[in-house]
Design a protein around this motif. Structure first.
Motif, PDB file in Angstrom:
ATOM      1  N   PHE A  39     -10.552   4.552   2.285  1.00  0.00           N
ATOM      2  CA  PHE A  39      -9.274   4.005   1.847  1.00  0.00           C
ATOM      3  C   PHE A  39      -8.804   4.887   0.700  1.00  0.00           C
ATOM      4  O   PHE A  39      -9.252   4.736  -0.428  1.00  0.00           O
ATOM      5  N   ASP A  40      -7.950   5.852   1.014  1.00  0.00           N
ATOM      6  CA  ASP A  40      -7.438   6.803   0.014  1.00  0.00           C
ATOM      7  C   ASP A  40      -8.565   7.456  -0.791  1.00  0.00           C
ATOM      8  O   ASP A  40      -8.518   7.489  -2.021  1.00  0.00           O
ATOM      9  N   ILE A  93       0.845  -1.200   0.000  1.00  0.00           N
ATOM     10  CA  ILE A  93       0.000   0.000   0.000  1.00  0.00           C
ATOM     11  C   ILE A  93       0.879   1.248   0.000  1.00  0.00           C
ATOM     12  O   ILE A  93       0.626   2.200  -0.738  1.00  0.00           O
ATOM     13  N   LYS A  94       1.930   1.224   0.802  1.00  0.00           N
ATOM     14  CA  LYS A  94       2.846   2.377   0.864  1.00  0.00           C
ATOM     15  C   LYS A  94       3.510   2.605  -0.493  1.00  0.00           C
ATOM     16  O   LYS A  94       3.671   3.742  -0.940  1.00  0.00           O
ATOM     17  N   GLU A  95       3.871   1.513  -1.159  1.00  0.00           N
ATOM     18  CA  GLU A  95       4.563   1.607  -2.443  1.00  0.00           C
ATOM     19  C   GLU A  95       3.633   1.979  -3.602  1.00  0.00           C
ATOM     20  O   GLU A  95       3.956   2.809  -4.439  1.00  0.00           O
ATOM     21  N   PHE A  96       2.442   1.330  -3.649  1.00  0.00           N
ATOM     22  CA  PHE A  96       1.571   1.458  -4.825  1.00  0.00           C
ATOM     23  C   PHE A  96       0.253   2.191  -4.576  1.00  0.00           C
ATOM     24  O   PHE A  96      -0.522   2.380  -5.501  1.00  0.00           O
ATOM     25  N   GLY A  97      -0.053   2.525  -3.320  1.00  0.00           N
ATOM     26  CA  GLY A  97      -1.315   3.203  -3.035  1.00  0.00           C
ATOM     27  C   GLY A  97      -2.479   2.227  -2.929  1.00  0.00           C
ATOM     28  O   GLY A  97      -2.305   1.064  -2.578  1.00  0.00           O
ATOM     29  N   SER A  98      -3.644   2.698  -3.298  1.00  0.00           N
ATOM     30  CA  SER A  98      -4.879   1.928  -3.073  1.00  0.00           C
ATOM     31  C   SER A  98      -5.267   1.049  -4.273  1.00  0.00           C
ATOM     32  O   SER A  98      -6.437   0.891  -4.569  1.00  0.00           O
ATOM     33  N   TYR A  99      -4.280   0.467  -4.925  1.00  0.00           N
ATOM     34  CA  TYR A  99      -4.598  -0.377  -6.090  1.00  0.00           C
ATOM     35  C   TYR A  99      -5.404  -1.610  -5.706  1.00  0.00           C
ATOM     36  O   TYR A  99      -5.978  -2.284  -6.561  1.00  0.00           O
ATOM     37  N   PRO A 147      -7.025  -6.808  -0.455  1.00  0.00           N
ATOM     38  CA  PRO A 147      -5.636  -6.805   0.002  1.00  0.00           C
ATOM     39  C   PRO A 147      -4.984  -8.181  -0.137  1.00  0.00           C
ATOM     40  O   PRO A 147      -5.616  -9.196   0.145  1.00  0.00           O
ATOM     41  N   HIS A 148      -3.733  -8.176  -0.568  1.00  0.00           N
ATOM     42  CA  HIS A 148      -2.983  -9.429  -0.678  1.00  0.00           C
ATOM     43  C   HIS A 148      -1.504  -9.101  -0.851  1.00  0.00           C
ATOM     44  O   HIS A 148      -1.148  -7.966  -1.126  1.00  0.00           O
TER      45      HIS A 148
END
Length: 133
Positions: free
Chosen positions: A81-82, A41-47, A57-58
């Motif tokens: 969530f974002d 999540i920190k790296e890619f955001g709310s994808y 989430p996974h």
């Protein structure tokens, strides 16, 4: 498959942690799996947000996935969530990419069916959600 329906949580991190804890308690993932999801999540955001109201989430199999599993956490009151309002968390674990793709496909099929998705989003009954899935 594990299904939990709860009234509310304070934030999306708490919802994801709760679903990972359920998977961990049942021997599906290691404790570090949640940390790997947080890092994604920190790296890619709310994808992970894949449909209106739905988040998946996974993390990678090598990030602590012990076997294939799915925790469906349904919130009666959505969380932010974002900037997206989420009330269904499909937290999944897969031991390899083939199982990962299979789980993603099954969840995507449910999310593309508005009737099924609405049942899950509005359900207050675990059995009803299980039947839809």
């Amino acid at each position: 498959m594990f299904i939990e329906i709860i009234d509310k949580v304070d934030n999306y991190e708490e919802a994801i942690k709760m679903s990972c804890d359920i998977l961990e308690k049942n021997g599906v993932v290691e404790s570090r799996y949640y940390d790997a999801i947080k890092a994604k999540i920190k790296e890619f955001g709310s994808y992970f947000c894949i449909a209106e109201g739905v988040c998946m989430p996974h993390a990678r199999p090598e990030d602590g996935a012990l076997k294939e599993g799915l925790c469906v956490l349904k919130l009666n009151k959505p969380v932010d969530f974002d900037g997206k309002s989420i009330n269904v968390f499909f937290t999944l674990s897969a031991k390899d990419s083939e199982a990962h793709i299979g789980l993603l496909r099954r969840i995507a099929q449910v999310c593309m069916n508005k009737d099924k998705l609405n049942i899950i989003k509005n359900s207050k009954n675990k059995k009803e959600i299980m039947e839809v899935l």
